[in-house]
Scaffold this motif. Structure first.
Motif, PDB file in Angstrom:
ATOM      1  N   SER A  23       0.829  -1.208   0.000  1.00 16.45           N
ATOM      2  CA  SER A  23       0.000   0.000   0.000  1.00 16.45           C
ATOM      3  C   SER A  23       0.861   1.255   0.000  1.00 16.45           C
ATOM      4  CB  SER A  23      -0.933   0.008   1.214  1.00 16.45           C
ATOM      5  OG  SER A  23      -1.844  -1.066   1.163  1.00 16.45           O
TER       6      SER A  23
ATOM      7  N   VAL B 113       1.768   4.167  -3.459  1.00 15.86           N
ATOM      8  CA  VAL B 113       1.428   5.574  -3.251  1.00 15.86           C
ATOM      9  C   VAL B 113       2.683   6.441  -3.242  1.00 15.86           C
ATOM     10  CG1 VAL B 113       0.456   7.256  -1.625  1.00 15.86           C
ATOM     11  CG2 VAL B 113      -0.717   5.079  -2.024  1.00 15.86           C
TER      12      VAL B 113
ATOM     13  N   ILE C 258      -0.080   5.466  -7.833  1.00 10.07           N
ATOM     14  CA  ILE C 258      -1.529   5.656  -7.695  1.00 10.07           C
ATOM     15  C   ILE C 258      -1.815   6.690  -6.618  1.00 10.07           C
ATOM     16  CG2 ILE C 258      -2.036   3.265  -8.385  1.00 10.07           C
ATOM     17  CD1 ILE C 258      -3.005   3.945  -4.960  1.00 10.07           C
ATOM     18  N   SER C 259      -3.031   7.221  -6.654  1.00 11.81           N
ATOM     19  CA  SER C 259      -3.601   7.975  -5.535  1.00 11.81           C
ATOM     20  C   SER C 259      -4.946   7.358  -5.217  1.00 11.81           C
ATOM     21  CB  SER C 259      -3.776   9.455  -5.888  1.00 11.81           C
ATOM     22  OG  SER C 259      -2.544  10.145  -5.829  1.00 11.81           O
ATOM     23  N   TYR C 260      -5.284   7.336  -3.951  1.00 14.68           N
ATOM     24  CA  TYR C 260      -6.587   6.814  -3.546  1.00 14.68           C
ATOM     25  C   TYR C 260      -7.681   7.795  -3.942  1.00 14.68           C
ATOM     26  CZ  TYR C 260      -4.567   2.929  -0.985  1.00 14.68           C
ATOM     27  OH  TYR C 260      -3.914   1.767  -0.656  1.00 14.68           O
ATOM     28  N   TYR C 261      -8.823   7.256  -4.285  1.00 10.15           N
ATOM     29  CA  TYR C 261      -9.967   8.030  -4.747  1.00 10.15           C
ATOM     30  C   TYR C 261     -11.061   7.946  -3.687  1.00 10.15           C
ATOM     31  CZ  TYR C 261     -13.343   9.806  -8.208  1.00 10.15           C
ATOM     32  OH  TYR C 261     -14.266  10.547  -8.883  1.00 10.15           O
TER      33      TYR C 261
ATOM     34  N   TYR D  86      -9.183   3.776  -7.953  1.00  5.00           N
ATOM     35  CA  TYR D  86      -7.885   4.404  -7.776  1.00  5.00           C
ATOM     36  C   TYR D  86      -7.540   5.256  -8.990  1.00  5.00           C
ATOM     37  CZ  TYR D  86      -7.749   0.541  -4.477  1.00  5.00           C
ATOM     38  OH  TYR D  86      -8.073  -0.348  -3.477  1.00  5.00           O
TER      39      TYR D  86
ATOM     40  N   PRO E 247      -4.972  -1.913  -4.646  1.00  3.99           N
ATOM     41  CA  PRO E 247      -4.621  -1.200  -5.875  1.00  3.99           C
ATOM     42  C   PRO E 247      -4.042  -2.125  -6.936  1.00  3.99           C
ATOM     43  CG  PRO E 247      -3.920   0.066  -3.964  1.00  3.99           C
ATOM     44  CD  PRO E 247      -4.407  -1.264  -3.443  1.00  3.99           C
TER      45      PRO E 247
ATOM     46  N   SER F 143      -9.771  -4.189  -7.887  1.00  2.00           N
ATOM     47  CA  SER F 143     -10.429  -2.893  -7.828  1.00  2.00           C
ATOM     48  C   SER F 143     -11.791  -2.960  -8.506  1.00  2.00           C
ATOM     49  CB  SER F 143      -9.558  -1.812  -8.487  1.00  2.00           C
ATOM     50  OG  SER F 143      -9.262  -2.153  -9.829  1.00  2.00           O
TER      51      SER F 143
END
Length: 505
Positions: free
Chosen positions: A28, A32, A37-40, A46, A159, A163
Motif C-alpha cells: 500500500s 502511493v 496511484i492515488s486513492y480516490y 484508484y 490497488p 479494484s
C-alpha cells in the motif's frame, strides 16, 4: 514528477513498512509513495498517475502491435448493457451477477429499466455480431477494444490487484471452424506470457483452467499464472477463452458456408488488465520502493550532477554542460532519460527519490568524474556500480539496460521455481502450502475433488489468521510424465493430469 519543498515533512522519503514484515502495508505504501496511484473517494477505485500509466502505455503499444499483425482490429462498444442482453446467456450472467453494478436513476427519476455497467462485453457485442456475420466471407471477425470495466468487488480492495474499476483490453473473435479458434487462443496466451516475461520480467506458468475455474460459458479457458513468493499466493495474469458455439447459439450468430449450409460461428474472447502492474510491483519491489524493468519504465536513466559548495561558477557550468551532453547522447541512442538539476536537495536525497520510483539506472557525475572524463553508473535492481567513460555511454547504457531487464527475469524465475514443489500425497501437499509454496500434484480432474481441497486446506498462520483454501491455478501445458495408475493426491483415484495448486489473490 513530484516537486520539492524545503520543510522536512515535505521532503521526507522512504517506506516505513518492510516487504518481509507487513507485506500488505508495504505494498500500500510503495504504490502511493512511488507516485503510481492515488486513492480516490469511491472505495475500490484508484487514480493511475503518469508513473504507472506509462507502464500501461508500453504494454498497450506492444500488444496492440502484435494483435494487429494477426489481423485483429480495434473498435469501441458502449459502457451500458440492457438487462435483457445481459441475461441472454444464463451461465455467463450467473458468473458475474454478484459483481454487476446497475444504473437505476436518471437525475431524480427512476429508469423504466435498470441498465448494467459492463463487467465484460460479450453481451454488448454479440447481438451486433449477429447483424454483421451473414456469410463465410464475413469471417473471421476479429475485434478488440481498449477500455474500462466495472466489477463491484466486495472483497478487500487492493490497488491494481483487485479494484472495482480497471483498465483492460478485451478481444472478441468469430471463426468458421474450431481449429481456427484453437490456434488464436494459443497465440493470444503466448502474447500475454510475452508481456509478463519480456516486458515486466515476471515469469508465468501457461495452462488450462479447471472446469470449476474456467470462464462462465466457455468451452475452455487458458491462462497465464504468476506467483508472489512473499505471500505464497498465485495470481491470474491473463486469460484467453475458447467460447465454442455456446454464445453464437444464444445470440444467433450464424453464417452460410460455401456449401450453402447454415452454421454457428466458433468464438473466442480474451482479456489482459492493469492488474499486471501490481504483479510487477509485488515481485520486484523492495524496501527502497518499486523496481521497474527498463522496457516499461517511463524514465530509464536519470542523470544527477553532484555539485558542491566548493565549486566555482565555471566548474558548475562545465558540469551542467557535460550533463546536457550526456543526456543528448543517450536520447540519440534511444534511451528515455531525464536530468535532476534541482538545487534545493542533496545528491543523496535525489538518489532516494529516484530509487523509490524504480528508475533502472542512475548516472552520477561528480567533480572527480569531470576530471577523469567518466561517470558512475548505478543499477537500481542490484545496487551494483561501474565507472564508464563519456564517449562509451551511448553504447554501454543501452547494453546495461538490456542486462538489467534479462537478469531481473532470471532472478524472478529462479525464485519462482524454488517456490513450486511437487507433492503426491495430502500431507506433502499441506506441508508445501505451509511453506508458502505452489504445489504441482497429480489430480483426478474432478470438480468435487477441487471443492474438497479448497475446504480441507483452510488453515491458520502463526498469528492465528485464517488462510484461505487452495485451488487449482492451472493445468500446465507442459505436463510431467504421469505413469498410468498414478493416484490423485486427494482422492486416490487414477490421476488424469498434473495440476498446479495454490492459495491465490
Amino acid at each position: 514528477m513530484a516537486g520539492g519543498g524545503k520543510k522536512q515533512k515535505e521532503t521526507k522519503l522512504g517506506l516505513t513498512a518492510k516487504k518481509d514484515g507487513d507485506f500488505s502495508e508495504w505494498y500500500s505504501q510503495v504504490v502511493v509513495e512511488s507516485e503510481m496511484i492515488s486513492y480516490y473517494d469511491v472505495s475500490g477505485c484508484y487514480i493511475l498517475r503518469p508513473w504507472s500509466f506509462a507502464i500501461w502505455d508500453e504494454i498497450q503499444r506492444f500488444f496492440d502491435g502484435e494483435i494487429k499483425k494477426l489481423g485483429v482490429q480495434n473498435a469501441y462498444f458502449p459502457l451500458f448493457i440492457t438487462e435483457e442482453a445481459l441475461t441472454t446467456e444464463k451461465d455467463h450472467v450467473e458468473g458475474f451477477a454478484p459483481e454487476v453494478a446497475w444504473v437505476t436513476k436518471s437525475g431524480q427519476s427512476d429508469l423504466d429499466r435498470p441498465i448494467a455497467i459492463r463487467p465484460t462485453s460479450e453481451t454488448v457485442m454479440y447481438p451486433y455480431y449477429k447483424q454483421w456475420v451473414r456469410s463465410h466471407r464475413d469471417l473471421p471477425l476479429r475485434l478488440n477494444q481498449w477500455t474500462n470495466v466495472v466489477r463491484w468487488e466486495f472483497k478487500h480492495p487492493t490497488p491494481f490487484i483487485r479494484s472495482r474499476e480497471f483498465l483492460w483490453q478485451e478481444g472478441h473473435t468469430a471463426f468458421a471452424t474450431k481449429e481456427e479458434a484453437d490456434v488464436e487462443v494459443k497465440q493470444i496466451i503466448d502474447l500475454y506470457a510475452a508481456i509478463y516475461e519480456q516486458l515486466l520480467a515476471v515469469p508465468v506458468a501457461r495452462g488450462y483452467k479447471s472446469s470449476k475455474e474456467k470462464f462462465a460459458g466457455a468451452l475452455y479457458t487458458t491462462t497465464v499464472e504468476a506467483f508472489v513468493p512473499h505471500t505464497g499466493r498465485g495470481i491470474q495474469g491473463g486469460t484467453s477463452h475458447c467460447l465454442g458455439q455456446n454464445f453464437s447459439k444464444m445470440f444467433g450468430i450464424e453464417f452460410e458456408t460455401e456449401e450453402k449450409e447454415r452454421q454457428h460461428v466458433w468464438q473466442n474472447s480474451w482479456g489482459f488488465t492493469t492488474r499486471s502492474i501490481g504483479v510487477m510491483v509485488m515481485l520486484h519491489g523492495d524496501d527502497k520502493g518499486v523496481v521497474i524493468p527498463p522496457r516499461v519504465c517511463q524514465v530509464q536513466v536519470v542523470v544527477i550532477p553532484i555539485l558542491n559548495s566548493k565549486m566555482d561558477e565555471e566548474a558548475k557550468r562545465a558540469m551542467s554542460q557535460r550533463a546536457d551532453a550526456i543526456e543528448d547522447a543517450l536520447k540519440a541512442a534511444g534511451v528515455r532519460v531525464t536530468g535532476d538539476r534541482r538545487d534545493n536537495y542533496t545528491p543523496g536525497w535525489k538518489y532516494n527519490f529516484w530509487e523509490l520510483r524504480g528508475v533502472p539506472l542512475r548516472v552520477e557525475l561528480g567533480p572527480r568524474d569531470m576530471e577523469a572524463g567518466t561517470v558512475m553508473l548505478a543499477r537500481r535492481d542490484t545496487g551494483a556500480k561501474e565507472s564508464a567513460p563519456w564517449e562509451a555511454l551511448a553504447e554501454r547504457v543501452p547494453a546495461l539496460l538490456e542486462t538489467v531487464q534479462r537478469e531481473m527475469l532470471e532472478r524472478a524465475r529462479a525464485t519462482r521455481d524454488a517456490s513450486v514443489e511437487t507433492a503426491r500425497t495430502w500431507d506433502e501437499f499441506m506441508a508445501a502450502l505451509g511453506r508458502k509454496h505452489a504445489v504441482l500434484a497429480p489430480w483426478c480432474d474432478e470438480e468435487s475433488a477441487e471443492d474438497e481441497v479448497k475446504t480441507r486446506s483452510v488453515a491458520r498462520d502463526a498469528d492465528g489468521k485464517e488462510l484461505m483454501g487452495a485451488k487449482t491455478l492451472c493445468i500446465p501445458f507442459e505436463q510431467p510424465e504421469l505413469p498410468e495408475g498414478t493416484p490423485c493426491f486427494i482422492t486416490g483415484k487414477p490421476a488424469k493430469n498434473w495440476a498446479l495448486w495454490g492459495r491465490s489473490y
